[in-house]
Design a protein around this motif. Structure first.
Motif, PDB file in Angstrom:
ATOM      1  N   ILE A  39      -7.437 -16.041 -25.469  1.00  0.00           N
ATOM      2  CA  ILE A  39      -6.255 -15.730 -26.289  1.00  0.00           C
ATOM      3  C   ILE A  39      -6.019 -16.832 -27.309  1.00  0.00           C
ATOM      4  O   ILE A  39      -5.783 -16.554 -28.491  1.00  0.00           O
ATOM      5  CB  ILE A  39      -5.017 -15.529 -25.391  1.00  0.00           C
ATOM      6  CG1 ILE A  39      -5.194 -14.276 -24.545  1.00  0.00           C
ATOM      7  CG2 ILE A  39      -3.749 -15.433 -26.227  1.00  0.00           C
ATOM      8  CD1 ILE A  39      -4.143 -14.087 -23.482  1.00  0.00           C
ATOM      9  N   ILE A  40      -6.104 -18.091 -26.886  1.00  0.00           N
ATOM     10  CA  ILE A  40      -5.920 -19.216 -27.811  1.00  0.00           C
ATOM     11  C   ILE A  40      -7.000 -19.193 -28.886  1.00  0.00           C
ATOM     12  O   ILE A  40      -6.731 -19.433 -30.070  1.00  0.00           O
ATOM     13  CB  ILE A  40      -5.909 -20.553 -27.046  1.00  0.00           C
ATOM     14  CG1 ILE A  40      -4.648 -20.647 -26.185  1.00  0.00           C
ATOM     15  CG2 ILE A  40      -5.990 -21.741 -27.997  1.00  0.00           C
ATOM     16  CD1 ILE A  40      -4.619 -21.815 -25.231  1.00  0.00           C
ATOM     17  N   GLY A  41      -8.224 -18.874 -28.495  1.00  0.00           N
ATOM     18  CA  GLY A  41      -9.316 -18.765 -29.468  1.00  0.00           C
ATOM     19  C   GLY A  41      -9.050 -17.714 -30.523  1.00  0.00           C
ATOM     20  O   GLY A  41      -9.285 -17.929 -31.707  1.00  0.00           O
ATOM     21  N   TRP A  42      -8.538 -16.541 -30.091  1.00  0.00           N
ATOM     22  CA  TRP A  42      -8.223 -15.479 -31.049  1.00  0.00           C
ATOM     23  C   TRP A  42      -7.073 -15.871 -31.971  1.00  0.00           C
ATOM     24  O   TRP A  42      -7.075 -15.521 -33.158  1.00  0.00           O
ATOM     25  CB  TRP A  42      -7.892 -14.177 -30.315  1.00  0.00           C
ATOM     26  CG  TRP A  42      -9.121 -13.422 -29.919  1.00  0.00           C
ATOM     27  CD1 TRP A  42      -9.621 -13.271 -28.660  1.00  0.00           C
ATOM     28  CD2 TRP A  42     -10.021 -12.729 -30.784  1.00  0.00           C
ATOM     29  NE1 TRP A  42     -10.771 -12.534 -28.688  1.00  0.00           N
ATOM     30  CE2 TRP A  42     -11.039 -12.184 -29.989  1.00  0.00           C
ATOM     31  CE3 TRP A  42     -10.068 -12.529 -32.154  1.00  0.00           C
ATOM     32  CZ2 TRP A  42     -12.088 -11.446 -30.527  1.00  0.00           C
ATOM     33  CZ3 TRP A  42     -11.116 -11.795 -32.676  1.00  0.00           C
ATOM     34  CH2 TRP A  42     -12.113 -11.263 -31.870  1.00  0.00           C
ATOM     35  N   VAL A  43      -6.089 -16.590 -31.441  1.00  0.00           N
ATOM     36  CA  VAL A  43      -4.974 -17.042 -32.277  1.00  0.00           C
ATOM     37  C   VAL A  43      -5.477 -18.017 -33.338  1.00  0.00           C
ATOM     38  O   VAL A  43      -5.133 -17.906 -34.525  1.00  0.00           O
ATOM     39  CB  VAL A  43      -3.860 -17.678 -31.409  1.00  0.00           C
ATOM     40  CG1 VAL A  43      -2.838 -18.401 -32.273  1.00  0.00           C
ATOM     41  CG2 VAL A  43      -3.188 -16.620 -30.564  1.00  0.00           C
ATOM     42  N   ILE A  44      -6.300 -18.973 -32.938  1.00  0.00           N
ATOM     43  CA  ILE A  44      -6.870 -19.940 -33.899  1.00  0.00           C
ATOM     44  C   ILE A  44      -7.732 -19.219 -34.927  1.00  0.00           C
ATOM     45  O   ILE A  44      -7.657 -19.503 -36.129  1.00  0.00           O
ATOM     46  CB  ILE A  44      -7.650 -21.036 -33.156  1.00  0.00           C
ATOM     47  CG1 ILE A  44      -6.689 -21.918 -32.355  1.00  0.00           C
ATOM     48  CG2 ILE A  44      -8.466 -21.885 -34.127  1.00  0.00           C
ATOM     49  CD1 ILE A  44      -7.359 -22.893 -31.421  1.00  0.00           C
ATOM     50  N   PHE A  45      -8.538 -18.259 -34.473  1.00  0.00           N
ATOM     51  CA  PHE A  45      -9.366 -17.475 -35.388  1.00  0.00           C
ATOM     52  C   PHE A  45      -8.493 -16.718 -36.394  1.00  0.00           C
ATOM     53  O   PHE A  45      -8.803 -16.666 -37.590  1.00  0.00           O
ATOM     54  CB  PHE A  45     -10.234 -16.494 -34.593  1.00  0.00           C
ATOM     55  CG  PHE A  45     -11.072 -15.593 -35.455  1.00  0.00           C
ATOM     56  CD1 PHE A  45     -12.164 -16.090 -36.137  1.00  0.00           C
ATOM     57  CD2 PHE A  45     -10.752 -14.246 -35.576  1.00  0.00           C
ATOM     58  CE1 PHE A  45     -12.937 -15.252 -36.927  1.00  0.00           C
ATOM     59  CE2 PHE A  45     -11.509 -13.410 -36.365  1.00  0.00           C
ATOM     60  CZ  PHE A  45     -12.612 -13.918 -37.050  1.00  0.00           C
ATOM     61  N   ILE A  86      -5.465 -17.554 -37.442  1.00  0.00           N
ATOM     62  CA  ILE A  86      -4.884 -18.523 -38.384  1.00  0.00           C
ATOM     63  C   ILE A  86      -5.905 -18.915 -39.438  1.00  0.00           C
ATOM     64  O   ILE A  86      -5.591 -18.972 -40.638  1.00  0.00           O
ATOM     65  CB  ILE A  86      -4.338 -19.742 -37.621  1.00  0.00           C
ATOM     66  CG1 ILE A  86      -3.113 -19.354 -36.798  1.00  0.00           C
ATOM     67  CG2 ILE A  86      -4.001 -20.879 -38.585  1.00  0.00           C
ATOM     68  CD1 ILE A  86      -2.651 -20.418 -35.818  1.00  0.00           C
ATOM     69  N   ILE A  87      -7.143 -19.171 -39.017  1.00  0.00           N
ATOM     70  CA  ILE A  87      -8.207 -19.542 -39.966  1.00  0.00           C
ATOM     71  C   ILE A  87      -8.464 -18.395 -40.943  1.00  0.00           C
ATOM     72  O   ILE A  87      -8.617 -18.616 -42.151  1.00  0.00           O
ATOM     73  CB  ILE A  87      -9.480 -19.942 -39.213  1.00  0.00           C
ATOM     74  CG1 ILE A  87      -9.254 -21.278 -38.493  1.00  0.00           C
ATOM     75  CG2 ILE A  87     -10.678 -20.043 -40.158  1.00  0.00           C
ATOM     76  CD1 ILE A  87     -10.370 -21.674 -37.539  1.00  0.00           C
ATOM     77  N   CYS A  88      -8.493 -17.162 -40.443  1.00  0.00           N
ATOM     78  CA  CYS A  88      -8.697 -16.006 -41.328  1.00  0.00           C
ATOM     79  C   CYS A  88      -7.556 -15.851 -42.324  1.00  0.00           C
ATOM     80  O   CYS A  88      -7.787 -15.524 -43.495  1.00  0.00           O
ATOM     81  CB  CYS A  88      -8.854 -14.735 -40.498  1.00  0.00           C
ATOM     82  SG  CYS A  88     -10.442 -14.610 -39.662  1.00  0.00           S
ATOM     83  N   ALA A  89      -6.321 -16.076 -41.879  1.00  0.00           N
ATOM     84  CA  ALA A  89      -5.173 -15.965 -42.785  1.00  0.00           C
ATOM     85  C   ALA A  89      -5.250 -17.020 -43.890  1.00  0.00           C
ATOM     86  O   ALA A  89      -4.978 -16.728 -45.056  1.00  0.00           O
ATOM     87  CB  ALA A  89      -3.874 -16.100 -41.996  1.00  0.00           C
ATOM     88  N   ILE A  90      -5.630 -18.241 -43.522  1.00  0.00           N
ATOM     89  CA  ILE A  90      -5.761 -19.311 -44.521  1.00  0.00           C
ATOM     90  C   ILE A  90      -6.878 -18.975 -45.504  1.00  0.00           C
ATOM     91  O   ILE A  90      -6.711 -19.125 -46.724  1.00  0.00           O
ATOM     92  CB  ILE A  90      -6.011 -20.665 -43.824  1.00  0.00           C
ATOM     93  CG1 ILE A  90      -4.741 -21.108 -43.088  1.00  0.00           C
ATOM     94  CG2 ILE A  90      -6.436 -21.727 -44.827  1.00  0.00           C
ATOM     95  CD1 ILE A  90      -4.945 -22.307 -42.177  1.00  0.00           C
ATOM     96  N   ALA A  91      -8.012 -18.498 -44.992  1.00  0.00           N
ATOM     97  CA  ALA A  91      -9.130 -18.133 -45.873  1.00  0.00           C
ATOM     98  C   ALA A  91      -8.740 -16.994 -46.810  1.00  0.00           C
ATOM     99  O   ALA A  91      -9.085 -17.013 -47.999  1.00  0.00           O
ATOM    100  CB  ALA A  91     -10.340 -17.736 -45.031  1.00  0.00           C
ATOM    101  N   LEU A 143      -7.356 -15.069 -52.108  1.00  0.00           N
ATOM    102  CA  LEU A 143      -6.402 -14.336 -52.941  1.00  0.00           C
ATOM    103  C   LEU A 143      -5.952 -15.185 -54.130  1.00  0.00           C
ATOM    104  O   LEU A 143      -5.939 -14.713 -55.271  1.00  0.00           O
ATOM    105  CB  LEU A 143      -5.200 -13.920 -52.100  1.00  0.00           C
ATOM    106  CG  LEU A 143      -4.134 -13.097 -52.804  1.00  0.00           C
ATOM    107  CD1 LEU A 143      -4.650 -11.693 -53.063  1.00  0.00           C
ATOM    108  CD2 LEU A 143      -2.890 -13.045 -51.959  1.00  0.00           C
ATOM    109  N   GLY A 144      -5.601 -16.446 -53.860  1.00  0.00           N
ATOM    110  CA  GLY A 144      -5.158 -17.330 -54.944  1.00  0.00           C
ATOM    111  C   GLY A 144      -6.227 -17.556 -55.990  1.00  0.00           C
ATOM    112  O   GLY A 144      -5.968 -17.470 -57.198  1.00  0.00           O
ATOM    113  N   PHE A 145      -7.449 -17.830 -55.525  1.00  0.00           N
ATOM    114  CA  PHE A 145      -8.533 -18.051 -56.478  1.00  0.00           C
ATOM    115  C   PHE A 145      -8.911 -16.773 -57.215  1.00  0.00           C
ATOM    116  O   PHE A 145      -9.275 -16.811 -58.391  1.00  0.00           O
ATOM    117  CB  PHE A 145      -9.752 -18.658 -55.783  1.00  0.00           C
ATOM    118  CG  PHE A 145      -9.606 -20.129 -55.544  1.00  0.00           C
ATOM    119  CD1 PHE A 145      -9.535 -21.025 -56.603  1.00  0.00           C
ATOM    120  CD2 PHE A 145      -9.522 -20.624 -54.261  1.00  0.00           C
ATOM    121  CE1 PHE A 145      -9.394 -22.379 -56.388  1.00  0.00           C
ATOM    122  CE2 PHE A 145      -9.375 -21.977 -54.033  1.00  0.00           C
ATOM    123  CZ  PHE A 145      -9.306 -22.858 -55.098  1.00  0.00           C
ATOM    124  N   GLY A 146      -8.800 -15.638 -56.536  1.00  0.00           N
ATOM    125  CA  GLY A 146      -9.094 -14.361 -57.204  1.00  0.00           C
ATOM    126  C   GLY A 146      -8.107 -14.064 -58.311  1.00  0.00           C
ATOM    127  O   GLY A 146      -8.489 -13.653 -59.417  1.00  0.00           O
TER     128      GLY A 146
END
Length: 131
Positions: A17-23, A25-30, A35-38
């Motif tokens: 569960i912690i792994g999926w939460v971290i994953f 968060i990383i996906c949201a940041i990416a 989006l910003g660069f696009g």
């Protein structure tokens, strides 16, 4: 839906569960960076040449996105009540039944024991009504 999450979480370990939460968060940041660069790339490619506007930075592109989100979409992102308030009571009850995953094993057992016979009886009843 609450039972669905309880069922899914019960089968997962705390580390998973912690792994999926971290994953997530990383996906949201990416996604935010992409989006910003696009937006920045599209603006800097089109607007200066078409309309003679200045180029923008990454943070200005993010600010434009947030401003557009505020101006052109609804606040709060909806939620279950905003969609459900227009549904009929019958439709809401059907949705609640679909979300109750504890009854699936009973459905499979019913279909094995009585399903085909009950279906054939229903078809025969409808065919005789039409005649």
């Amino acid at each position: 839906m609450e039972q669905y999450f309880k069922h899914k979480i019960r089968t997962k370990s705390v580390g998973e569960i912690i792994g999926w939460v971290i994953f997530g968060i990383i996906c949201a940041i990416a996604l935010g960076l992409l989006l910003g660069f696009g937006i920045m790339w599209l603006w800097n490619w089109l607007m200066p040449e078409l309309f003679g506007l200045a180029t923008i930075t990454y943070w200005q592109a993010i600010g434009m996105f947030v401003l557009a989100k505020i101006l052109f979409s609804s606040f709060g992102g909806g939620g279950s009540n905003s969609k459900d308030k227009w549904k009929s009571k019958k439709q809401r009850n059907q949705d609640e039944c679909r979300d109750d995953f504890s009854k699936w094993k009973l459905y499979d057992k019913f279909w094995q024991e009585e399903g085909e016979k009950a279906y054939n009886d229903y078809v025969n009843k409808k065919l005789t009504e039409e005649e």
